[in-house]
Scaffold this active site. Structure first.
Site, short mmCIF file in Angstrom:
data_model
loop_
_atom_site.label_atom_id
_atom_site.label_comp_id
_atom_site.label_asym_id
_atom_site.label_seq_id
_atom_site.Cartn_x
_atom_site.Cartn_y
_atom_site.Cartn_z
N CYS A 104 -4.57 35.03 9.03
CA CYS A 104 -5.12 34.24 9.88
C CYS A 104 -4.20 33.03 9.45
O CYS A 104 -4.03 32.85 8.26
CB CYS A 104 -6.48 33.77 9.61
SG CYS A 104 -6.98 32.61 10.91
N MET A 387 -11.62 19.52 16.43
CA MET A 387 -10.72 19.13 17.64
C MET A 387 -11.03 17.63 18.06
O MET A 387 -10.51 17.54 19.01
CB MET A 387 -11.41 20.22 18.75
CG MET A 387 -12.60 20.29 19.05
SD MET A 387 -13.09 21.33 19.98
CE MET A 387 -14.79 21.66 20.00
N HIS A 410 -6.51 24.63 3.17
CA HIS A 410 -6.24 25.32 4.30
C HIS A 410 -7.01 24.61 5.60
O HIS A 410 -6.56 24.78 6.70
CB HIS A 410 -6.58 26.89 4.56
CG HIS A 410 -8.02 27.10 4.75
ND1 HIS A 410 -9.04 26.64 4.27
CD2 HIS A 410 -8.32 28.05 5.97
CE1 HIS A 410 -10.06 27.27 4.98
NE2 HIS A 410 -9.84 27.92 6.07
N ALA A 412 -10.91 22.18 7.11
CA ALA A 412 -11.94 21.41 6.65
C ALA A 412 -13.23 22.07 6.06
O ALA A 412 -13.85 21.56 5.33
CB ALA A 412 -12.31 20.80 7.95
#
Lengths: 487, 139
Positions: A104, A387, A410, A412
């Site tokens: 990922c 977002m 990487h 939050a």
């Protein structure tokens, strides 16, 4: 409420905490958590420090069992965890140290367009991206690959789709971690079921926390590094977050199943069965490593195909070819991976297996694995946020090599469960709220935006401050989303 | 004997708790729970009989493996299990005769992609009323 950590935590300095080796007799090294005084309070609310201690029990672990400031509870290994094992000392490889979504990762694509130009067409752009880049549960890819081609994708990663299929630019390869291909991949070690689950998914976003975002560079903290990266305040960039799709999930699932009895075979005692592992130098360890690398290469090809599709959309919406819009790739980083790398351990240079689970490689300036254009500033580290708020670009610093096997944070990390987020969204329209704050969002699933709403995540800015202050990476720029595509 | 299931929250993921008076009912209920996490899945006919087999070191892990097969059948074949007609579930072996039907893609609504059925807090136990199982899926 998750169970809180009650074991020892010693403050080393403003940015580091120790879980001492003396905590458990099985611990071979200390655990070190990178966090400031504020973050550590939330970290102690779950059992993730216990998982740092458990990982410290793995055979062949060297240095320390590390955790980044975005540490939170995961399956076996915590998310935000870094562990290096030395094959010369019986070091192990553990699928739980990589995670289900192998490779990922995140990539950031530059544009030379000012925000105003893009804002005028943001509805059309988001709609076109949403309709062109396959996203959501069960959506197959635009490009179909036969078994032979999929084997080549798993062997060669980005190179195959760029050079053989024309889905990208040659410069994309140079700016992808490991040039988008881990050597030693063994597609023949990938099971038929993994192949079947993933065969139609190369070039798809997926669902959950994966996204494609149109972002504006809101703040530049380091003019020189930003200029080298091509990041200009007020300009637009594109961020893609996805992984190896169901092919990778199944490679991990198969490995956990196959390794169930392997620790016993090699006399390895584990504090948690989800830490199943095998010596790196064993047939079982080599099998997982070969399959994991194949899935990692699939993930790079996956993000590469979506980059191609997104460039096409930008070209169509703005009536200008992507080349003229300056859509070169800034960088692509993996944050769920295990790699053989050279590091100095105890004054000696050794080849170790670095597990990064929810952690990003962050090599410092001058490192020979970096593309020449970035050697003066260090490796770009991409840290996506939620977002509604922001994502960050950092560059790796020397402390990362000295302390964290060249690794950084990487993202939050979640604050709310999915159910709690849906409850919190009841009677509200997250889509409208985002729009009011200047973000046009589209999601395929009914609950996607509710589950992924900004309040469901911690503020990534706090995590970024912690790694910046610890000297493992340096803050370069902050990007704010104005268009979001979710699965 | 029919069982039931409930979904519960678990950090970033979702848990399934199934209860039933019999093991067969438990396996059926856990399967329904798995489908409920994915979405509102509706069958479209074309029934077929198939056999799901697994070997592991405990009934809980066997149930996990069975659910993994359901996930694969859904993703690979676009089919869902509509009933379990016979079940043998011992300490180390599972054998389930199931009926599957094609997924009605037009009428079904998909909410979550399940990455995997995990081993975390995995449990299958006998209770006074029958059996209870706990499974957490990674989203």
């Amino acid at each position: 409420m998750p169970e809180a950590y009650t074991g020892p935590l010693e403050r080393i300095d403003d940015s580091r905490w120790r879980v001492p080796k003396s905590y458990k007799p099985e611990m071979r090294v200390d655990g070190i958590i990178y966090a400031d005084d504020v973050l550590i309070k939330s970290i102690k609310r779950d059992k993730s420090p216990e998982q740092v201690a458990n990982v410290a029990c793995l055979p062949g672990i060297v240095g320390s069992s590390l955790a980044m400031p975005d540490i939170h509870w995961g399956y076996g290994f915590c998310i935000g965890g870094v562990a290096a094992t030395d094959p010369e000392e019986g070091g192990v490889i553990s699928p739980g140290g990589v995670g289900y979504d192998i490779n990922c990762g995140v990539r950031l694509i530059h544009t030379n367009m000012a925000a105003d130009r893009v804002r005028k067409k943001i509805d059309q752009l988001v709609e076109a991206l949403f309709n062109t880049v396959p996203c959501g549960v069960g959506r197959g890819g635009v490009f179909k690959f036969n078994r032979r081609e999929l084997d080549r994708i798993m062997e060669q990663g980005s190179k195959f789709v760029v050079q053989e299929k024309g889905l990208g630019w040659n410069s994309d390869i140079e700016t992808t971690e490991a040039e988008g291909c881990l050597p030693g991949a063994r597609p023949d070690f990938v099971s038929q079921r993994a192949y079947e689950r993933g065969k139609d998914q190369c070039g798809t976003l997926g669902s959950g926390n994966h996204f494609l975002e149109v972002q504006v560079v809101e703040e530049v903290y380091d003019d020189n590094a930003a200029s080298v990266l091509g990041l200009e305040k007020g300009h637009i960039a594109l961020m893609i977050h996805s992984g190896s799709r169901a092919l990778g999930y199944q490679v991990c699932d198969d490995a956990i199943k196959e390794l169930r009895n392997v620790p016993r075979k090699y006399g390895i005692e584990l504090p948690d069965r989800q830490l199943v592992c095998a010596p790196i130098r064993s047939p079982e360890g080599e099998k997982y490593l070969g399959a994991m690398r194949a899935a990692a290469n699939f993930a790079w090809a996956n993000r590469q195909i979506m980059t191609h599709l997104a460039r096409k959309v930008f070209g169509e919406v703005f009536g200008t070819p992507a080349e003229q819009l300056g859509m070169h790739m800034i960088y692509d980083v993996a944050h769920n991976i295990a790699k053989m790398e050279y590091h100095e351990v105890g004054g000696k240079r050794r080849e170790v297996c670095v597990h990064r689970k929810g952690a990003t490689r962050a090599f410092p300036p001058g490192h020979l694995d970096l593309p020449p254009r970035y050697r003066s500033i260090g490796q770009p580290v991409l840290v996506p946020g939620d977002m509604g708020r922001a994502s960050y670009v950092l560059v790796g610093q020397q402390n990362s090599m000295d302390e964290t096997f060249g690794s950084c944070c990487h993202g939050a990390g979640r604050l709310m469960s999915r159910t709690a987020a849906i409850k919190a969204a009841k009677g509200r329209s997250i889509k409208k709220e985002l729009l009011q704050s200047g973000v046009v969002a589209r999601a395929r699933g009914r609950t996607g935006l509710d589950e992924e709403q900004p309040d469901a995540y911690k503020d990534v800015g706090e995590v970024v401050n912690a790694v910046h202050n610890s000297g493992i990476s340096r803050r370069v720029a902050k990007l704010r989303p104005i268009g979001v595509i979710k699965g | 004997m029919k069982g039931s299931y409930e979904l519960f929250e678990h950090t970033a993921d979702i848990g399934i708790r199934a209860i039933a008076p019999t093991l067969q009912g438990l396996v059926e209920a856990a399967g329904e729970g798995l489908y409920a996490v994915i979405g509102e899945l509706l069958p479209a006919g074309d029934p077929r009989e198939s056999l799901i087999e697994a070997e592991a070191d405990s009934p809980a892990v066997l149930l996990r493996d069975y659910l993994g097969e359901l996930l694969l059948t859904f993703e690979r074949d676009g089919r869902i299990v509509t009933s379990v007609s016979a079940l043998e579930l011992g300490d180390e072996k599972l054998k389930a005769s199931v009926q599957t039907e094609r997924l009605d893609k037009a009428r079904s609504r998909l909410h979550h992609e399940i990455k995997a059925v995990t081993y975390h807090e995995l449990d299958l136990r006998e209770t006074e009323e029958g059996f209870e199982a706990t499974i957490i899926v990674d989203i």
